[in-house]
Each structure stands twice: as C-alpha cells, then as structure tokens.
Write an enzyme that holds these catalytic residues in place. Structure first.
Site, mmCIF file in Angstrom:
data_model
loop_
_atom_site.group_PDB
_atom_site.id
_atom_site.type_symbol
_atom_site.label_atom_id
_atom_site.label_comp_id
_atom_site.label_asym_id
_atom_site.label_seq_id
_atom_site.Cartn_x
_atom_site.Cartn_y
_atom_site.Cartn_z
ATOM 1 N N HIS A 1 36.078 32.710 43.842
ATOM 2 C CA HIS A 1 37.270 32.325 43.079
ATOM 3 C C HIS A 1 38.355 31.974 44.097
ATOM 4 C CE1 HIS A 1 40.694 34.091 40.303
ATOM 5 N NE2 HIS A 1 40.858 32.795 40.537
ATOM 6 N N ASP B 1 38.801 37.106 33.810
ATOM 7 C CA ASP B 1 39.107 37.828 35.051
ATOM 8 C C ASP B 1 40.476 38.491 34.958
ATOM 9 O OD1 ASP B 1 39.330 38.663 37.677
ATOM 10 O OD2 ASP B 1 39.307 36.659 38.551
ATOM 11 N N HIS C 1 31.609 38.689 42.358
ATOM 12 C CA HIS C 1 32.837 37.885 42.338
ATOM 13 C C HIS C 1 33.623 38.128 43.625
ATOM 14 C CE1 HIS C 1 36.045 35.755 40.103
ATOM 15 N NE2 HIS C 1 36.900 36.602 40.666
ATOM 16 N N MET D 1 41.796 31.165 45.203
ATOM 17 C CA MET D 1 43.225 31.199 44.874
ATOM 18 C C MET D 1 43.967 30.697 46.098
ATOM 19 S SD MET D 1 43.077 34.835 42.885
ATOM 20 C CE MET D 1 41.478 35.174 43.577
ATOM 21 N N MET E 1 42.094 33.401 33.405
ATOM 22 C CA MET E 1 42.777 34.567 33.982
ATOM 23 C C MET E 1 43.446 35.374 32.870
ATOM 24 S SD MET E 1 42.085 34.466 37.165
ATOM 25 C CE MET E 1 42.974 35.986 37.491
ATOM 26 N N MET F 1 42.050 34.521 48.725
ATOM 27 C CA MET F 1 43.505 34.311 48.556
ATOM 28 C C MET F 1 44.119 33.932 49.894
ATOM 29 S SD MET F 1 44.512 37.546 46.175
ATOM 30 C CE MET F 1 43.400 38.171 44.906
ATOM 31 N N SER G 1 34.047 42.494 41.092
ATOM 32 C CA SER G 1 34.906 41.838 42.078
ATOM 33 C C SER G 1 35.067 42.748 43.281
ATOM 34 C CB SER G 1 36.279 41.551 41.470
ATOM 35 O OG SER G 1 37.204 41.305 42.506
ATOM 36 N N ASP H 1 37.050 37.137 45.664
ATOM 37 C CA ASP H 1 38.403 36.592 45.500
ATOM 38 C C ASP H 1 38.962 36.130 46.835
ATOM 39 O OD1 ASP H 1 39.010 36.971 42.654
ATOM 40 O OD2 ASP H 1 38.690 39.085 43.109
HETATM 41 C C1 DX5 Z 1 42.937 38.921 40.610
HETATM 42 C C2 DX5 Z 1 41.490 38.649 40.919
HETATM 43 C C3 DX5 Z 1 40.536 39.490 40.198
HETATM 44 C C4 DX5 Z 1 40.630 40.972 40.476
HETATM 45 C C5 DX5 Z 1 40.299 41.673 39.207
HETATM 46 O O1 DX5 Z 1 43.728 37.959 41.203
HETATM 47 O O2 DX5 Z 1 41.176 37.289 40.627
HETATM 48 O O3 DX5 Z 1 39.186 39.034 40.368
HETATM 49 O O4 DX5 Z 1 39.757 41.414 41.472
HETATM 50 O O5 DX5 Z 1 40.563 43.025 39.381
HETATM 51 P P1 DX5 Z 1 40.697 44.007 38.122
HETATM 52 O O6 DX5 Z 1 39.377 43.980 37.415
HETATM 53 O O7 DX5 Z 1 41.010 45.304 38.755
HETATM 54 O O8 DX5 Z 1 41.803 43.466 37.257
HETATM 55 ZN ZN ZN Z 2 39.026 36.689 40.634
#
Ligand code: DX5
Ligand code: ZN
Length: 220
Positions: free
Chosen positions: A65, A174, A32, A67, A136, A36, A7, A34
């Site tokens: 992903h 994740d 990956h 969010m 998650m 947000m 990620s 993220d």
């Molecule tokens: C959290 C993200 C994850 C995050 C995971 O909201 O969706 O993808 O990057 O990070 P680690 O592996 O550090 O928990």
């Molecule tokens: Zn994620």
C-alpha cells in the site's frame, strides 16, 4: 467469505520473519505492507529493500500500500521487488491510469486507494483499470486508529458502483478493523480486511487471525 490481510505496520520489525510466519500459520494468505514517505502522509515506514527481504522469506501474497507522492515513479519497482499487489492513492496520482497499467503489465494486481475525505465518485474512471479498490476507513499514516463509521455507507456505494458496471474488482478495507466490526464490513461488501493492531497488537497473532476469520455473520 473474506480474507484477513495482517498489516506489518504493527509488527515487531526486529522479529519480522517470526511475525510473518505466525500470521501465516493462523491462516492469513495476504500480507499488507504499508509504505509511507513522510510527504503524502506524516509518517515514514519502510520501502523496497524490506519488500525484497520479505519476498525471500514468505510465499504469502505481498500487498504493498503506497502512501507516497508520485507513486507512478515507484509502483513498478515494488512489483520488481516482489509485490503481488500494489495500490496507489487516487489523491496522489494525476496519471493513475498509466500507473495502474504499469503495475498490471509488470505482472501484479493493480489497486486504487481512496481516503475517507475523497468521494467514492472520484473512482468512477479508475475503477475500470483496477483489480481492486482499497477503501481507507481511517486517515492513512498510523496504525491503531478508530474505524470511521461512515465507511460502511461508502463500502455499500462502492459495491454498487462495481456491480452496476459489471466489473470484477475486489474491495479491500483498511483501518480500525477488529472483532467488533469485521462482520459488518464483510456484510457491506469488503472482501479483504487489513488488520494491524488487532493482529500484531495481541499476544497471539496467529490466534487473532483465526478469530477475525471466523467472525462470520456474528455481530458484536
Ligand atoms: C494506516 C495503514 C494501515 C494500518 C492499519 O495508514 O494503511 O494499513 O496498518 O492499522 P490498524 O488495523 O491498526 O488500523
Ligand atoms: Zn495500509
């Protein structure tokens, strides 16, 4: 066998191309990303322009992903920007069937994401329309959080739901994945392991990917 999906949330964004090349050289084939929006989760990260730029600089599978609220308004735009996998939260989308269908029709793999506080049973219908489920194992919003142990039972429940229905749906996990738990989550049914801080939080991301990939059945 499982795949590691680094990620980039924990990467150095100024050197993103090098960071991506490093994890690819370590054997990762999925990246990956993220996304947000500061509304669905209390954090803001990156969006479409960054996905477009990443697409130009790597042939890795790009796994976005989302969010964000109202993901149905944006999911296909992420496919058009170059994402190969797009996942939306079941908690964020009252029209998840339409959204998943749109992602597939646009040519990407469609995923549905479930938060730690949402029962697995909430996926009972959406699972028929998804190529993968992202479970998650932390509350979304931030990297570097601790793995929630209850996620192991939830993985098993999800694996059972998929096999009872005879579906070909992959399971991605994740949050808080590291060397101490990757073998256990693989054993419980996860096939794609997202890892942020356990990869980019180290001095050698390529080696971190290799170490996570080789964990096999060895429990720590
Ligand atoms: C959290 C993200 C994850 C995050 C995971 O909201 O969706 O993808 O990057 O990070 P680690 O592996 O550090 O928990
Ligand atoms: Zn994620």
């Amino acid at each position: 066998m499982y795949s590691i999906a680094p990620s980039i949330l924990s990467a150095n964004f100024v050197r993103l191309e090098e960071e991506i090349a490093a994890v690819e050289s370590g054997g990762a084939s999925i990246l990956h990303v993220d996304v947000m929006d500061g509304r669905f989760v209390p954090n803001i990260t990156i969006g479409l322009p960054v996905v477009r730029s990443i697409r130009k600089s790597t042939s890795m599978t790009i796994d976005t992903h989302l969010m964000i609220v109202e993901p149905g308004n944006y999911a296909v735009q992420f496919v058009d920007a170059g994402a190969d996998m797009v996942s939306v939260h079941i908690e964020a989308d009252p029209h998840v069937h339409r959204t998943l269908q749109g992602i597939r029709q646009a040519g990407a793999k469609a995923g549905v994401v479930v938060n730690p506080g949402t029962p697995i049973s909430a996926l009972e219908e959406a699972i028929y329309h998804a190529d993968f489920v992202l479970l998650m194992s932390v509350n979304p919003g931030f990297g570097g959080q601790r793995f929630i142990p209850r996620s192991i039972d939830r993985l098993r429940e999800l694996r059972q739901m998929i096999s009872e229905r005879g579906l070909d749906v992959k399971i991605e996990i994740d949050g808080g994945i590291d060397l101490t738990n990757v073998a256990e989550v693989a054993d419980a049914g996860a096939e794609i392991m997202v890892a942020g801080s356990a990869v980019f939080g180290t001095d050698d991301p390529a080696e971190a990917v290799r170490a996570l990939s080789n964990r096999g059945a060895v429990w720590v």
